[in-house]
Design a protein around this motif. Structure first.
Motif, short mmCIF file in Angstrom:
data_model
loop_
_atom_site.label_atom_id
_atom_site.label_comp_id
_atom_site.label_asym_id
_atom_site.label_seq_id
_atom_site.Cartn_x
_atom_site.Cartn_y
_atom_site.Cartn_z
N UNK A 86 -12.05 13.11 -28.91
CA UNK A 86 -12.78 13.00 -30.17
C UNK A 86 -14.22 13.48 -29.97
N UNK A 87 -14.66 14.41 -30.80
CA UNK A 87 -16.02 14.92 -30.71
C UNK A 87 -17.00 13.87 -31.23
N UNK A 88 -18.18 13.82 -30.63
CA UNK A 88 -19.18 12.87 -31.08
C UNK A 88 -20.49 13.60 -31.38
N UNK A 89 -21.29 12.98 -32.21
CA UNK A 89 -22.61 13.47 -32.57
C UNK A 89 -23.62 12.39 -32.23
N UNK A 90 -24.77 12.80 -31.67
CA UNK A 90 -25.86 11.85 -31.46
C UNK A 90 -26.89 12.12 -32.54
N UNK A 91 -27.27 11.07 -33.25
CA UNK A 91 -28.22 11.19 -34.35
C UNK A 91 -29.42 10.31 -34.04
N UNK A 92 -30.63 10.85 -34.22
CA UNK A 92 -31.87 10.11 -33.97
C UNK A 92 -32.68 10.02 -35.25
N UNK A 93 -33.17 8.83 -35.54
CA UNK A 93 -34.03 8.61 -36.70
C UNK A 93 -35.45 9.03 -36.34
N UNK A 94 -35.96 10.10 -36.98
CA UNK A 94 -37.27 10.63 -36.62
C UNK A 94 -38.33 10.41 -37.70
N UNK A 95 -37.93 9.95 -38.87
CA UNK A 95 -38.89 9.69 -39.95
C UNK A 95 -38.51 8.36 -40.60
N UNK A 96 -39.52 7.60 -40.97
CA UNK A 96 -39.28 6.28 -41.54
C UNK A 96 -38.63 6.38 -42.93
N UNK A 97 -37.63 5.53 -43.18
CA UNK A 97 -36.99 5.51 -44.50
C UNK A 97 -37.78 4.72 -45.55
N UNK A 98 -38.94 4.18 -45.17
CA UNK A 98 -39.77 3.43 -46.12
C UNK A 98 -40.21 4.40 -47.23
N UNK A 99 -40.04 3.98 -48.46
CA UNK A 99 -40.46 4.81 -49.59
C UNK A 99 -39.39 5.79 -50.06
N UNK A 100 -38.22 5.77 -49.42
CA UNK A 100 -37.14 6.65 -49.85
C UNK A 100 -36.22 5.89 -50.80
N UNK A 101 -35.26 6.60 -51.37
CA UNK A 101 -34.31 5.97 -52.29
C UNK A 101 -33.51 4.89 -51.56
N UNK A 102 -33.11 3.89 -52.32
CA UNK A 102 -32.32 2.78 -51.76
C UNK A 102 -31.02 3.29 -51.14
N UNK A 103 -30.38 4.26 -51.78
CA UNK A 103 -29.12 4.79 -51.24
C UNK A 103 -29.35 5.51 -49.92
N UNK A 104 -30.50 6.13 -49.75
CA UNK A 104 -30.81 6.81 -48.50
C UNK A 104 -31.08 5.79 -47.39
N UNK A 105 -31.74 4.70 -47.72
CA UNK A 105 -31.96 3.64 -46.74
C UNK A 105 -30.63 3.02 -46.31
N UNK A 106 -29.73 2.85 -47.27
CA UNK A 106 -28.41 2.30 -46.96
C UNK A 106 -27.62 3.26 -46.07
N UNK A 107 -27.79 4.55 -46.28
CA UNK A 107 -27.11 5.54 -45.45
C UNK A 107 -27.63 5.49 -44.02
#
Length: 61
Positions: A5-26
């Motif tokens: 199974x292929x995997x992806x590594x994802x890193x959070x590089x920008x704060x989700x503060x101030x973004x849409x609620x659905x984006x924060x949930x994602x």
């Protein structure tokens, strides 16, 4: 035969503060918490769609 199974590594590089609620949930749905946190996920169409939705917040390693 074994299917790897292929995997992806994802890193959070920008704060989700101030973004849409659905984006924060994602962000939380991808298993990301703090800034610069990394999550290793299976490469599925659903995960790719989530990454695409919040592409401005994350970096794929």
């Amino acid at each position: 035969m074994t299917t790897q199974q292929q995997t992806l590594k994802v890193q959070l590089v920008k704060s989700p503060i101030g973004t849409k609620e659905s984006h924060r949930a994602t962000v939380r749905g991808l298993g990301l918490r703090k800034l610069n946190s990394v999550s290793e996920l299976q490469d599925t169409p659903a995960v790719r769609g989530m990454i695409n939705k919040i592409s401005y917040l994350v970096k794929v390693l």
